[in-house]
Write a protein that holds these residues in place. Sequence first.
Motif, PDB file in Angstrom:
ATOM      1  N   PRO A  84       0.505  -1.264   0.053  1.00 60.92           N
ATOM      2  CA  PRO A  84       0.242  -0.291   0.009  1.00 60.92           C
ATOM      3  C   PRO A  84       0.600   1.273   0.197  1.00 60.92           C
ATOM      4  N   VAL A  85       0.681   2.223  -0.936  1.00 51.58           N
ATOM      5  CA  VAL A  85       0.959   3.363  -1.096  1.00 51.58           C
ATOM      6  C   VAL A  85       0.590   4.428  -0.329  1.00 51.58           C
ATOM      7  N   VAL A  86       1.577   5.391   0.666  1.00 52.33           N
ATOM      8  CA  VAL A  86       0.868   6.738   1.329  1.00 52.33           C
ATOM      9  C   VAL A  86       1.948   7.599   1.343  1.00 52.33           C
ATOM     10  N   HIS A  87       0.509   8.543   0.730  1.00 53.50           N
ATOM     11  CA  HIS A  87       1.112   9.894   0.024  1.00 53.50           C
ATOM     12  C   HIS A  87       0.964  10.722   1.335  1.00 53.50           C
ATOM     13  N   ALA A  88       2.109  11.022   1.923  1.00 56.27           N
ATOM     14  CA  ALA A  88       2.298  11.639   3.619  1.00 56.27           C
ATOM     15  C   ALA A  88       2.305  13.474   3.240  1.00 56.27           C
ATOM     16  N   ALA A  89       2.099  14.448   3.402  1.00 59.19           N
ATOM     17  CA  ALA A  89       2.206  15.891   3.650  1.00 59.19           C
ATOM     18  C   ALA A  89       3.579  16.108   4.330  1.00 59.19           C
ATOM     19  N   LEU A  90       4.223  16.927   3.923  1.00 58.02           N
ATOM     20  CA  LEU A  90       5.554  18.187   4.416  1.00 58.02           C
ATOM     21  C   LEU A  90       5.064  19.345   4.431  1.00 58.02           C
ATOM     22  N   GLU A  91       4.609  19.721   5.435  1.00 59.58           N
ATOM     23  CA  GLU A  91       4.476  21.406   5.491  1.00 59.58           C
ATOM     24  C   GLU A  91       5.788  22.001   5.449  1.00 59.58           C
ATOM     25  N   THR A 150      14.490  12.888   1.421  1.00 57.94           N
ATOM     26  CA  THR A 150      13.158  12.185   2.182  1.00 57.94           C
ATOM     27  C   THR A 150      13.812  10.924   2.340  1.00 57.94           C
ATOM     28  N   VAL A 151      12.603   9.638   2.402  1.00 54.98           N
ATOM     29  CA  VAL A 151      12.677   8.329   2.549  1.00 54.98           C
ATOM     30  C   VAL A 151      12.281   8.107   0.687  1.00 54.98           C
ATOM     31  N   ASP A 152      11.914   8.851   0.347  1.00 54.86           N
ATOM     32  CA  ASP A 152      11.789   8.568  -0.947  1.00 54.86           C
ATOM     33  C   ASP A 152      12.622   8.663  -2.173  1.00 54.86           C
ATOM     34  N   GLY A 153      13.588   9.900  -1.653  1.00 51.95           N
ATOM     35  CA  GLY A 153      14.421   9.942  -2.786  1.00 51.95           C
ATOM     36  C   GLY A 153      14.622  11.332  -2.541  1.00 51.95           C
ATOM     37  N   GLN A 154      14.050  11.937  -2.359  1.00 50.97           N
ATOM     38  CA  GLN A 154      12.984  13.648  -2.829  1.00 50.97           C
ATOM     39  C   GLN A 154      14.727  14.664  -1.996  1.00 50.97           C
ATOM     40  N   LYS A 155      15.113  15.561  -2.255  1.00 53.80           N
ATOM     41  CA  LYS A 155      15.834  16.262  -1.462  1.00 53.80           C
ATOM     42  C   LYS A 155      14.879  17.891  -1.985  1.00 53.80           C
ATOM     43  N   LEU A 156      15.342  17.692  -0.525  1.00 52.94           N
ATOM     44  CA  LEU A 156      14.086  19.439  -0.008  1.00 52.94           C
ATOM     45  C   LEU A 156      15.265  20.142   0.515  1.00 52.94           C
ATOM     46  N   GLU A 182       4.215   1.206   2.816  1.00 52.61           N
ATOM     47  CA  GLU A 182       4.012   0.766   3.692  1.00 52.61           C
ATOM     48  C   GLU A 182       4.073  -1.056   3.331  1.00 52.61           C
ATOM     49  N   LYS A 183       4.611  -1.794   4.262  1.00 48.41           N
ATOM     50  CA  LYS A 183       4.704  -2.777   4.730  1.00 48.41           C
ATOM     51  C   LYS A 183       3.319  -3.377   5.007  1.00 48.41           C
ATOM     52  N   SER A 184       3.387  -4.513   4.332  1.00 48.51           N
ATOM     53  CA  SER A 184       2.024  -5.056   4.238  1.00 48.51           C
ATOM     54  C   SER A 184       1.681  -6.541   4.769  1.00 48.51           C
TER      55      SER A 184
END
Length: 294
Positions: free
Chosen positions: A40-47, A126-132, A292-294
């Motif tokens: 399952p995929v979650v899209h988490a918002a970081l403000e 970030t955990v998905d590889g983005q550079k912020l 997420e881990k199933s």
Amino acid sequence: MKWVRAILGLGVIGGVVYGAYAWKENRLPVELPAMLKPAPVVHAALEEGADVPLLLLTPLTSGGSKVGDEVKLVVRDNVKSKDGHTVIAQGTLVEGKVARSRGGTVASALGNQPARLVVELGSVQTVDGQKLALSSGQGEGQAEYEFTASNTRLDQDTADIQALVNDPEARDYLLALVKGETPQGKEPDQKLKKIAEKHGLGRTEKLIQKQGRNEGSGTWADAIKGLQSGNVGSLAGVDLVLAAQAAGEIGDLVGSVDKTLRGTFKGSNIKASVGTTVHAKVADDATVTIREKS
């Protein structure tokens, strides 16, 4: 035999194609095994403005550190979205560089040019590889973080400075670590543990209580010694965070003892030791994809 294998191969291919079609049309008689289901995929918002606590890994001094020098930092704690998902992991490395550095003297203070030490923060992954991009929080879109006499002082709530003043053996041992030297004696971790217990160095004691270092990578005392010289070595993740906190605790205590012995409280220069906390923030809104881990 070749024609038998060919028929079997076609049968397998046909089964896979039918399975995919049937799954799409919801016509499978049984559910696929859990291991074949997509996570399952979650899209988490970081403000924008979310706190990203960092620890300094490179020792810095006003005037002594040069503009353009590389600066290493590490994420101190997991950074989570409002719904509780970890979006930036503890132990993630962050790079920056010295933006301004000016030594302080009595003459420069009188001329309204006190010591300055400013670092330009880089990005964090970030955990998905983005550079912020990171902000110092000291101004909108401001990536420069300024060290001061107040924000470079580490916690000493449990450290008995006077007791260490009266314990020259322990003082010299810790001083060697701060200077990046190898302390004398066998079993350095056990020696360090005893000093930590005696003088209230809680973070150092917690580090030494961990399982020993991997074979070939040295002791925890070696790791702290390396960090005081700006050398991360083989440390990573949580181990790096704990070692940085212990190195900062030792460096701050030894510095306070030195000031006590010299009868001074504050110097004219700014010193940012390993383990100093840097309060950074996320510069822009971001959405982090988490499987997420199933």
